[in-house]
Design an enzyme around this catalytic site. Structure first.
Site, short mmCIF file in Angstrom:
data_model
loop_
_atom_site.label_atom_id
_atom_site.label_comp_id
_atom_site.label_asym_id
_atom_site.label_seq_id
_atom_site.Cartn_x
_atom_site.Cartn_y
_atom_site.Cartn_z
N ASP A 1 -80.52 11.25 57.20
CA ASP A 1 -79.74 11.79 58.32
C ASP A 1 -80.72 12.46 59.28
O ASP A 1 -81.23 13.55 58.99
CB ASP A 1 -78.72 12.82 57.82
CG ASP A 1 -77.64 12.21 56.94
OD1 ASP A 1 -77.79 11.05 56.51
OD2 ASP A 1 -76.64 12.91 56.66
N LYS B 1 -73.55 10.81 63.05
CA LYS B 1 -73.14 12.03 62.35
C LYS B 1 -72.97 13.14 63.38
O LYS B 1 -73.83 13.32 64.25
CB LYS B 1 -74.21 12.41 61.31
CG LYS B 1 -73.93 13.71 60.55
CD LYS B 1 -75.00 13.95 59.49
CE LYS B 1 -74.88 15.31 58.82
NZ LYS B 1 -75.94 15.53 57.80
N LYS C 1 -69.87 9.94 60.40
CA LYS C 1 -69.91 11.00 59.40
C LYS C 1 -69.56 12.31 60.08
O LYS C 1 -70.27 12.77 60.98
CB LYS C 1 -71.28 11.09 58.74
CG LYS C 1 -71.39 12.26 57.75
CD LYS C 1 -72.75 12.28 57.06
CE LYS C 1 -72.91 13.53 56.18
NZ LYS C 1 -74.22 13.55 55.48
#
Length: 215
Positions: free
Chosen positions: A90, A152, A181
């Site tokens: 990430d 994300k 996400k």
């Protein structure tokens, strides 16, 4: 009813966490069947060993939490994390570059990260709290173009985290081509359910047990 355990990245990114905290995190992930644990890069190898044979994935963060790191540094960090056993990375975008409209820099950085994470899951953290609608649309389109696996929403270190309106906004642009996400400030079953209903495919939270025990 959504099986939240199967879509949660069980997260521990507190700077003062100790080894025993990560051990507990891994034990909880295995017991409750969370999708992954999300941990700092230096804990990847240790958590990979702890979760061997459980099916729980290892997720880590790159350029965290501000995204200011040089692109090459992020690339090396991602590459080493994968070598150490990370299944997913990430990575925080350079928020300053995005807000300065240096889109070429952002595109090149994401291309570098996509190259070194080939065959693994790459999520790009856009930090919605600092972006206006135009900037959100621009970064979503870049992520779509670069064939990133997930957008994300947040690091959890900004003034605000995941919001349903952002999930819906990104979903309109990304369709089903890039997953979303939701992360940052997710602490209840009702909130998690609303985010998933809005289009989130994965949830990142340190309140995982609190959420699933409310189901």
């Amino acid at each position: 009813m959504v099986n939240f355990s199967s879509i949660i990245d069980h997260t521990l990114l507190k700077p003062n966490a100790v080894y025993g905290d990560y051990k507990n995190l891994c034990e909880q992930a295995a017991e409750y069947g969370f999708y992954s644990v999300c941990v700092p890069p230096f804990m990847v190898k240790r958590c990979k060993e702890a979760l061997s044979g459980t099916g729980v994935k290892i997720c880590t963060v790159i350029g965290f939490p501000l995204g200011f790191n040089d692109s090459i540094s992020k690339m090396i960090e991602a590459k080493q994390s994968i070598k150490n056993g990370a299944d997913e990375t990430d990575a925080v975008i350079n928020i300053s570059a995005l807000k300065s409209k240096n889109f070429n820099y952002i595109e090149k950085e994401i291309s570098l990260l996509r190259r070194v994470t080939d065959g693994k899951v790459l999520k790009i953290i856009v930090e919605t709290a600092y972006l206006d609608e135009e900037e959100k649309a621009k970064i979503a389109k870049i992520i779509l173009d670069k064939k990133v696996d997930f957008l994300k929403t947040s690091t959890g270190f900004a003034p605000s985290g995941a919001k349903t309106e952002d999930i819906k906004f990104f979903k309109k642009i990304l369709k089903n081509d890039v997953r979303i996400k939701a992360s940052g400030g997710i602490s209840s079953y009702e909130q998690a359910e609303e985010l998933v209903r809005s289009g989130a495919n994965r949830l990142g939270t340190s309140k995982s047990l609190q959420i699933i025990l409310q189901q």
